[in-house]
Design an enzyme around this catalytic site. Structure first.
Site, PDB file in Angstrom:
ATOM      1  N   HIS A  50      -4.973 -11.279   3.290  1.00 46.61           N
ATOM      2  CA  HIS A  50      -3.963 -11.894   4.146  1.00 46.61           C
ATOM      3  C   HIS A  50      -4.259 -11.555   5.610  1.00 46.61           C
ATOM      4  O   HIS A  50      -5.102 -10.698   5.903  1.00 46.61           O
ATOM      5  CB  HIS A  50      -2.554 -11.416   3.759  1.00 46.61           C
ATOM      6  CG  HIS A  50      -2.371  -9.945   3.834  1.00 46.61           C
ATOM      7  ND1 HIS A  50      -2.268  -9.122   2.732  1.00 46.61           N
ATOM      8  CD2 HIS A  50      -2.320  -9.112   4.897  1.00 46.61           C
ATOM      9  CE1 HIS A  50      -2.143  -7.878   3.118  1.00 46.61           C
ATOM     10  NE2 HIS A  50      -2.172  -7.842   4.435  1.00 46.61           N
TER      11      HIS A  50
HETATM   12  C1  T46 Z   1      -1.817  -4.734   4.756  1.00 48.25           C
HETATM   13  C2  T46 Z   1      -2.669  -3.939   3.841  1.00 48.25           C
HETATM   14  C3  T46 Z   1      -3.622  -3.045   4.576  1.00 48.25           C
HETATM   15  C4  T46 Z   1       7.048  -3.735   1.141  1.00 48.25           C
HETATM   16  O1  T46 Z   1       8.104  -4.016   0.548  1.00 48.25           O
HETATM   17  N1  T46 Z   1       7.078  -3.024   2.326  1.00 48.25           N
HETATM   18  C5  T46 Z   1       5.936  -2.708   3.002  1.00 48.25           C
HETATM   19  O2  T46 Z   1       6.004  -2.081   4.075  1.00 48.25           O
HETATM   20  C6  T46 Z   1       4.672  -3.105   2.450  1.00 48.25           C
HETATM   21  C7  T46 Z   1       3.381  -2.764   3.176  1.00 48.25           C
HETATM   22  C8  T46 Z   1       4.670  -3.797   1.272  1.00 48.25           C
HETATM   23  N2  T46 Z   1       5.831  -4.099   0.634  1.00 48.25           N
HETATM   24  C9  T46 Z   1       5.786  -4.820  -0.659  1.00 48.25           C
HETATM   25  C10 T46 Z   1       5.276  -6.248  -0.565  1.00 48.25           C
HETATM   26  C11 T46 Z   1       4.683  -6.492  -1.939  1.00 48.25           C
HETATM   27  O3  T46 Z   1       5.700  -6.851  -2.832  1.00 48.25           O
HETATM   28  O4  T46 Z   1       4.862  -4.152  -1.524  1.00 48.25           O
HETATM   29  C12 T46 Z   1       4.183  -5.086  -2.351  1.00 48.25           C
HETATM   30  C13 T46 Z   1       2.692  -4.922  -2.231  1.00 48.25           C
HETATM   31  O5  T46 Z   1       2.265  -5.404  -0.940  1.00 48.25           O
HETATM   32  P1  T46 Z   1       0.885  -6.182  -0.735  1.00 48.25           P
HETATM   33  O6  T46 Z   1       0.554  -6.980  -1.938  1.00 48.25           O
HETATM   34  O7  T46 Z   1       0.944  -6.903   0.578  1.00 48.25           O
HETATM   35  O8  T46 Z   1      -0.125  -4.953  -0.644  1.00 48.25           O
HETATM   36  P2  T46 Z   1      -1.616  -4.950  -0.094  1.00 48.25           P
HETATM   37  O9  T46 Z   1      -2.181  -3.640  -0.512  1.00 48.25           O
HETATM   38  O10 T46 Z   1      -2.349  -6.179  -0.489  1.00 48.25           O
HETATM   39  O11 T46 Z   1      -1.463  -4.980   1.516  1.00 48.25           O
HETATM   40  C14 T46 Z   1      -0.917  -3.878   2.183  1.00 48.25           C
HETATM   41  C15 T46 Z   1       0.125  -4.350   3.208  1.00 48.25           C
HETATM   42  O12 T46 Z   1       1.137  -5.123   2.557  1.00 48.25           O
HETATM   43  C16 T46 Z   1      -0.507  -5.226   4.268  1.00 48.25           C
HETATM   44  O13 T46 Z   1       0.401  -5.425   5.329  1.00 48.25           O
HETATM   45  O14 T46 Z   1      -2.228  -5.096   5.849  1.00 48.25           O
HETATM   46  O15 T46 Z   1      -1.949  -3.169   2.873  1.00 48.25           O
END
Ligand code: T46
Length: 132
Positions: A50
Site C-alpha cells: 500500500h
Molecule cells: C505500514 C506498514 C509498514 C490499526 O487498527 N491501527 C494501526 O495503527 C495499524 C498500523 C493497523 N491497524 C489495523 C489495520 C488492519 O486491520 O491492523 C490491521 C493490519 O494492518 P495492515 O494490514 O495495514 O498491516 P501491514 O503490516 O500490511 O502494514 C503496516 C501498517 O498498517 C502500514 O501503515 O506502512 O505496516
C-alpha cells in the site's frame, strides 16, 4: 526515487546494554502522532502493499531482518533493514512492501498521522494513477 526516503543513522550507546534513541527534527523529520510495532510476523507472508496519502513513517527493525520494497510509481528499490541503529524514512505516496521477515523480527514504526483506513491506497493501479 523522487520522494524523500532514506536510511537514517541514530545514536547508539554501548554501556552495560545497547541503547538507541531518536529525536524529532534531528533524526525524525515529523511530529510523531502514533507508534506501532509488528512482532511474530509469518515469515512466509509479505506485508504492506500500500501507499499512504498523508502519513510519513520511520521504520526501525530493532531485532531480526526484513526486506522493504519502495516504489514511487517510476522506480522500485529494495532495502534491507537489519540494524537497530538505522531507521528507514518512508514518505507519503510511496508504495511499500515488506518481505522476507526473519523469525523473531521486531519492526517498530513511528508515524506522522493517527490511524485512518482512508489514508491507505491498497490498489497499485489507483496508486499509479494518483501519482501520474
Ligand atoms: C505500514 C506498514 C509498514 C490499526 O487498527 N491501527 C494501526 O495503527 C495499524 C498500523 C493497523 N491497524 C489495523 C489495520 C488492519 O486491520 O491492523 C490491521 C493490519 O494492518 P495492515 O494490514 O495495514 O498491516 P501491514 O503490516 O500490511 O502494514 C503496516 C501498517 O498498517 C502500514 O501503515 O506502512 O505496516
Amino acid at each position: 526515487m523522487r520522494r524523500n526516503n532514506s536510511l537514517i543513522n541514530i545514536p547508539e550507546i554501548f554501556d552495560d546494554c545497547n541503547l538507541y534513541f531518536a529525536q524529532t527534527k534531528q533524526h525524525i523529520p515529523f511530529s510523531i502522532k502514533r507508534i506501532y510495532y509488528i512482532i511474530q510476523s509469518n515469515v512466509k507472508l509479505p506485508r504492506g502493499f500500500h501507499a499512504h496519502k498523508k502519513t510519513k513513517q520511520m521504520l526501525f527493525c530493532i531485532q531480526g531482518k526484513i526486506k522493504i520494497i519502495l516504489d514511487d510509481g517510476k522506480t522500485r528499490e529494495s532495502i534491507i533493514l537489519d540494524k537497530p541503529n538505522q531507521g528507514l524514512l518512508i514518505d507519503k505516496m510511496i508504495w511499500h512492501e515488506m518481505h522476507e521477515f526473519k523469525k523473531n523480527t521486531i519492526l517498530l514504526v513511528l508515524a506522522s498521522q493517527k490511524f485512518n483506513p482512508a489514508d491507505y491506497i491498497r490498489d497499485y493501479e489507483k496508486f499509479k494513477n494518483k501519482i501520474s
